[in-house]
Design an enzyme around this catalytic site. Structure first.
Site, PDB file in Angstrom:
ATOM      1  CB  ALA A 488      -9.408   3.161  -3.082  1.00  0.00           C
ATOM      2  CG  HIS A 489      -3.346   6.676  -2.993  1.00  0.00           C
ATOM      3  ND1 HIS A 489      -2.443   6.961  -4.000  1.00  0.00           N
ATOM      4  CD2 HIS A 489      -2.626   6.671  -1.844  1.00  0.00           C
ATOM      5  CE1 HIS A 489      -1.243   7.124  -3.480  1.00  0.00           C
ATOM      6  NE2 HIS A 489      -1.320   6.950  -2.164  1.00  0.00           N
ATOM      7  CG  HIS A 490      -6.074   0.921   0.659  1.00  0.00           C
ATOM      8  ND1 HIS A 490      -5.917  -0.444   0.785  1.00  0.00           N
ATOM      9  CD2 HIS A 490      -6.300   1.392   1.918  1.00  0.00           C
ATOM     10  CE1 HIS A 490      -6.050  -0.774   2.057  1.00  0.00           C
ATOM     11  NE2 HIS A 490      -6.292   0.328   2.761  1.00  0.00           N
TER      12      HIS A 490
END
Length: 572
Positions: A488-490
């Site tokens: 996840a882009h997080h």
């Protein structure tokens, strides 16, 4: 020269014509080599001299004429054969085109049949509502687990001092000095996506839609044991909005510098980027964000009305009317004061739309006002008509269908964070299906009529796609189902826990953590990522933010539908 001009050519339907062509195309025997290759044969005048030369010249002319006539005959026959070949080629191409059209028709029939099978359902009665239950390929998903995890993700997005019962163990306190630059307490609230900026508009929309789910699906959330967690999630946002609106005629709408923040890949617990503040006031107005904040406070006041009356009243006192339909609608629902209804009737503007999102809320207001119309406010008929129009523009089998559907059947409006439009559509379809069922209504799109069951089946199909029922057979919710996203882009999930004294180099942070092709060290449980492209393709890669970045509002829109499916899945 070949002696077969008609090999493999099919016979014509006209036998006589075929015979004529056969005769006309018989090969011509060429002149003997003596005539073609040698200008002078054995026969020649006995006398020599000039007469012999004249004879030889005349013979060469005669033979050349014969060769020319022969060549012209061959040329004519070759031309006719080419014309026949062209005719046959054109006929074959036409047959191929027709065959291709038939294949395409068959594919479309198969696609429609598949959709009908997937949306095939039976109806059961549950607390006065008609609830759709898939009878073919039905379920297989633990909606209760998906609901629980979708709320856990909202906890992972919290900013500020975390409570003792906070569930994502890898998260810690963060941004405890927010507001200090303006001498105001702005600690708390939510990070709306994979970065560390607190944006007021999407945060308010998250709280509004989560409150709507809490109000409309209260019994379902209670049955799932999640009502307290949803109420806590709403309050985490409204506590922040109370602080953000603490000064008269001022509203603080953003904390953090987006440019500087996006230049550093670091957990919020360790960030050292500027926490600049953006505010609106009479000199620097911001109508839409003020309205969304008012809507959030008004909607949340309904959530707490029967639980914490003093807090509910405090929220409602903070909510103020402005010119946007969305805010006025929630204020009327929360207060039932005629002034808000009068504003809706006389001054608000509606529009036919094909999406529901934090940036376009007409469809949500139209569904809310349709409830009032169905309860007797017949002067709100325009909003009921616009709500029907929204349904007609989305349903794939509607004659007025406008929204692009992926080959696998997913609503696709934009490449960036498209899942928000999926959960937004599913939520409105779910709510509207219940309203229609309560009042024994249907949606009419041209010459077609769609029942509440049909609407709910479509809502379920959209949620099932996100949970794993799709061409790739993978889940788009972290920590749930088959092959869920792992990158996840997080920032918080992709950076390992560091000591509070660790100084992070922003340039090196991208090399150390962002570009690392490996699963995140922390599971961002319940996060619904951006999702696949319009062709159902998905790349689980942190750098692909359009596909892998989650948002709070994607999940807040999913909570109500999942609660309904969880209850009804248990009953089925």
């Amino acid at each position: 020269m070949s002696t077969k001009f008609r090999s493999n050519r099919p016979a014509f339907e006209n036998p006589s014509l075929d015979l004529q062509l056969s005769i006309s195309l018989r090969p011509i025997r060429p002149p003997p080599d003596c005539l073609l290759l040698r200008p002078i044969c054995d026969a020649k005048p006995e006398s020599g001299g000039v007469e012999a030369l004249k004879w030889q010249a005349s013979e060469q002319i005669r033979l050349a004429a014969m060769e020319k006539a022969y060549a012209e005959r061959v040329r004519e026959l070759t031309r006719r054969e080419m014309e026949l070949a062209q005719t046959e080629f054109s006929s074959a191409r036409l047959m191929w085109e027709r065959a291709r059209e038939e294949v395409e028709k068959a594919d479309k029939m198969n696609e429609r049949a598949t959709r009908r099978i997937d949306s095939s359902c039976m109806e059961i009665t549950c607390q006065g509502f008609w609830v759709a239950v898939a009878s073919v390929n039905g379920g297989g998903f633990d909606y209760q687990d998906a609901l629980t995890k979708s709320i856990i993700f909202l906890e992972a997005q919290r900013s500020g001092k975390l409570p003792p019962n906070h569930r994502p163990s890898w998260r810690g306190d963060s941004a405890l000095q927010d507001g200090k630059l303006a001498n105001v307490d702005l600690v708390g609230g939510y990070y709306d996506a994979g970065d560390n900026v607190k944006y007021g508009l999407p945060m308010a929309f998250t709280v509004t839609t989560l409150s709507w789910a809490a109000v409309f699906y209260q019994s379902e959330l209670k049955a799932a044991g999640e009502m307290e967690n949803v109420r806590a999630a709403v309050r985490w946002g409204t506590d922040y909005f109370i602080k953000a609106s603490s000064r008269c005629d001022h509203l603080f709408v953003q904390v953090g510098d987006p440019v500087k923040d996006h230049q550093c890949w670091v957990r919020p617990e360790n960030m050292n980027t500027p926490r600049t503040i953006l505010e609106i006031d009479p000199s620097n107005p911001g109508t839409e964000i003020a309205a969304e904040t008012a809507a959030a406070l008004a909607a949340a006041s309904i959530v707490f009305r029967g639980f914490d009356h003093a807090y509910a009243r405090r929220l409602l006192n903070k909510a103020k009317l402005d010119e946007l339909l969305w805010a006025a609608t929630w204020l009327y629902i929360a207060t039932r004061r005629p002034i808000f209804l009068q504003y809706i009737q006389e001054e608000s503007i509606s529009a036919t739309v094909t999406e529901f999102s934090w940036d376009l809320k007409y469809a949500g207001a139209q569904v809310l006002l349709s409830k009032l119309y169905l309860e007797g406010h017949k002067d709100l008929v325009i909003f009921k008509q616009d709500a029907d129009s929204f349904i007609c523009s989305v349903l794939p089998d509607s004659p007025y269908h406008q929204v692009y559907m992926s080959p696998g059947g997913l609503v696709h409006l934009r490449d960036g964070a498209n899942a928000q439009y999926v959960t937004g559509t599913a939520f409105l379809f779910s709510v509207y299906s219940d309203l229609l069922a309560q009042h024994n209504q249907q949606v009419t799109c041209g010459n077609q009529h769609f029942t509440s069951t049909h609407l709910m089946a479509f809502a379920k199909q959209q949620m099932d796609y996100l949970l794993g029922k799709n061409p790739k057979g993978r889940s788009f919710m972290v920590g749930f189902g088959n092959k869920p996203p792992t990158q996840a882009h997080h920032r918080g999930a992709s950076v390992p826990v560091l000591s509070m004294s660790t100084v992070v180099s922003c340039p090196m942070s991208f090399a150390d953590w962002f570009n690392k092709n490996a699963p995140n060290p922390h599971e961002l449980t319940g996060a619904i990522v951006g999702g696949p492209d319009k062709y159902d393709n998905f790349v689980d890669q942190r750098s692909n933010s359009a596909m892998t970045e989650p948002t709070t509002y994607t999940n807040s829109l999913a909570v109500g539908v999942l609660a309904k499916l969880a209850k009804h899945h248990a009953n089925s």
